[in-house]
Scaffold this active site. Sequence first.
Site, mmCIF file in Angstrom:
data_model
loop_
_atom_site.group_PDB
_atom_site.id
_atom_site.type_symbol
_atom_site.label_atom_id
_atom_site.label_comp_id
_atom_site.label_asym_id
_atom_site.label_seq_id
_atom_site.Cartn_x
_atom_site.Cartn_y
_atom_site.Cartn_z
ATOM 1 N N GLY A 97 0.852 -1.191 0.000
ATOM 2 C CA GLY A 97 0.000 0.000 0.000
ATOM 3 C C GLY A 97 0.880 1.229 0.000
ATOM 4 N N GLY A 99 2.817 3.546 1.420
ATOM 5 C CA GLY A 99 3.439 3.694 2.741
ATOM 6 C C GLY A 99 3.999 5.085 2.967
ATOM 7 N NE ARG A 100 8.897 6.236 -0.405
ATOM 8 C CZ ARG A 100 10.132 6.449 -0.744
ATOM 9 N NH1 ARG A 100 10.829 7.377 -0.116
ATOM 10 N NH2 ARG A 100 10.702 5.748 -1.693
ATOM 11 C CE LYS A 120 8.391 7.533 -4.529
ATOM 12 N NZ LYS A 120 8.816 6.966 -5.811
ATOM 13 N N GLY A 133 7.606 6.942 6.233
ATOM 14 C CA GLY A 133 6.645 7.686 5.413
ATOM 15 C C GLY A 133 7.257 8.863 4.677
ATOM 16 N NE ARG A 183 4.155 8.302 -8.208
ATOM 17 C CZ ARG A 183 4.671 7.159 -7.747
ATOM 18 N NH1 ARG A 183 5.866 6.743 -8.149
ATOM 19 N NH2 ARG A 183 4.023 6.442 -6.857
ATOM 20 C CG ASP A 259 5.065 -3.365 -5.465
ATOM 21 O OD1 ASP A 259 5.615 -4.439 -5.753
ATOM 22 O OD2 ASP A 259 5.658 -2.430 -4.897
ATOM 23 C CG ASP A 269 7.359 3.197 -7.314
ATOM 24 O OD1 ASP A 269 7.793 4.229 -6.783
ATOM 25 O OD2 ASP A 269 6.534 2.452 -6.765
HETATM 26 P P1 AMP Z 1 8.979 0.830 -3.586
HETATM 27 O O1 AMP Z 1 10.194 -0.018 -3.413
HETATM 28 O O2 AMP Z 1 9.250 2.305 -3.630
HETATM 29 O O3 AMP Z 1 8.121 0.389 -4.714
HETATM 30 O O4 AMP Z 1 8.136 0.653 -2.251
HETATM 31 C C1 AMP Z 1 7.651 -0.583 -1.805
HETATM 32 C C2 AMP Z 1 6.729 -0.394 -0.626
HETATM 33 O O5 AMP Z 1 7.423 0.204 0.460
HETATM 34 C C3 AMP Z 1 5.554 0.521 -0.900
HETATM 35 O O6 AMP Z 1 4.448 0.026 -0.184
HETATM 36 C C4 AMP Z 1 6.011 1.844 -0.349
HETATM 37 O O7 AMP Z 1 4.933 2.681 0.006
HETATM 38 C C5 AMP Z 1 6.787 1.404 0.864
HETATM 39 N N1 AMP Z 1 7.822 2.377 1.281
HETATM 40 C C6 AMP Z 1 8.964 2.703 0.638
HETATM 41 N N2 AMP Z 1 9.654 3.635 1.331
HETATM 42 C C7 AMP Z 1 8.933 3.911 2.441
HETATM 43 C C8 AMP Z 1 9.098 4.772 3.562
HETATM 44 N N3 AMP Z 1 10.172 5.555 3.691
HETATM 45 N N4 AMP Z 1 8.150 4.763 4.517
HETATM 46 C C9 AMP Z 1 7.063 3.979 4.414
HETATM 47 N N5 AMP Z 1 6.845 3.142 3.403
HETATM 48 C C10 AMP Z 1 7.749 3.090 2.414
HETATM 49 MG MG MG Z 2 6.485 1.021 -5.506
#
Ligand code: AMP
Ligand code: MG
Length: 493
Positions: A97, A99-100, A120, A133, A183, A259, A269
Amino acid sequence: MLKKYNMSYNNKIGWRFDNTYSKLPGSMLTRLAPTPVKAPELVVLNHSLSKMLELDFSSTSDKNLASIFSGNLLPEGSDTIAQAYAGHQFGYFTMLGDGRAILIGEHLSKNNKRFDIQFKGSGKTPYSRNGDGRAALGPMLREYIVSEAMHSLGIPTTRSLAVVKTGENVIRETPLPGAILTRVAASHIRVGTFQYVTATEDEKNLKTLFDYTIDRHYPKIKDSKTPAIDLLKIVMEKQIKLVVDWMRVGFIHGVMNTDNMAISGETIDYGPCAFMDAYDPETVFSSIDHNGRYAYFNQPGITKWNLARFAETLLPLIDKNKDKAIKIVTEIINNFGEIYKKNWLEMMRKKLGLIEKKNNDEKLINDLLSLLHEQKADYTNTFCSLMNEDVQNDKIFNNKEFIDWHQKWKECLAKNNNSTEESLKLMRSVNPIVIPRNHKVEEVLEAANKDDLNPFHDFLKVLEKPYENQIKNNNYQSPAPPSEKKYQTFCGT
Ligand code: AMP
Ligand code: MG
């Protein structure tokens, strides 16, 4: 305390929110606002994208721009949510989901084109797991550069509207300045979004998401008798075109988890992505991709693997009889290789200016790639040299085998019924002269971290016209000096 700006201000800017995703079933999202930040400061605003979106920030002060793009001041009509999704990360299924990230809403341009506007780095959400986040300035500016470069290269992509500094530090290996990226995307529906609703075993929600996706992206198949089959085929076609484009310019996404694959067919991403310099099919930049799962040449295979995961989610919508549904999707997915190869060959032919299809084209192309690999030749610059661009690093042109290959290529071109100019024109339309080379990206980010944004803006300007030779011998075209250590990119940025 979060504030919304008033309607007259809203109208002046031109926001036209029409939020549809936030009306989907509650289990697919969480309604929450961005976490306010201490001292927002605008770093960059994308004027040409604002124009395309028909937004006018010309009478907005820098202070207000910083408040707007940090989420401290929300536009009227926004309906802020974090989206739930799941995904196979390096092959392993996880519930994820935003997350940030926070989707602030869907903006309609005057011709009713719909755009997701998302922050983001805007604070924790119920999907943050152990994350903070937040995002750091360097990676957000990196996404800005690379996504805008991809757009100018003519490759479907999410775009970047603005970056603000938050005035707060984020803790990574060291404390870094925090930032938020705005974004813009056709949507944020991912293969992982379908996987999420499938994992929750709610077939009603699956049908809701499916209908929503078709309405939003592919209304043409709405009245089809087999819409789920058609959706799979369309998404496959889009993803094949996308990955062929990546292969064309030497782009390595780096983290092709399900994802991070958008149903719209946009590149999404920008984490550990990077551009390949010396041609090597096994090129990997991401520090966490130990087995090379997402290496340059594995990208088409992974696209197929991800599409198979997408197909699995569609099974209940394809046929009540699961075995029958599996048979149908398997046949579709099994066509991937053939369709990919056809598209890839077409693309490579264009890179070599081969207008007419000939039987030995494939050999000619593969022979060139083998030579590039052997000679560790720069991928981008070799094609520039073939277009008679005056670029560095064409030592391959002194190699005996390459000279023979070059002769054969010239003979093939001569056999075409088209003029050399026509071939050259075709080559110029697909072979970039400037790409965001890794060492240049790092150089401008380093300066930006020291508050010097001039190199960042100069670089963006050059990247706007990647197929034009703008400045003779400009240093944006040179690969990194050989002494430089292997380039690595980092995830979880
Ligand atoms: P990504 O590798 O950017 O595709 O992120 C994979 C998952 O990790 C997604 O659910 C993001 O929302 C979450 N995520 C990445 N960085 C952070 C962060 N600093 N804090 C919270 N969630 C994160
Ligand atoms: Mg991602």
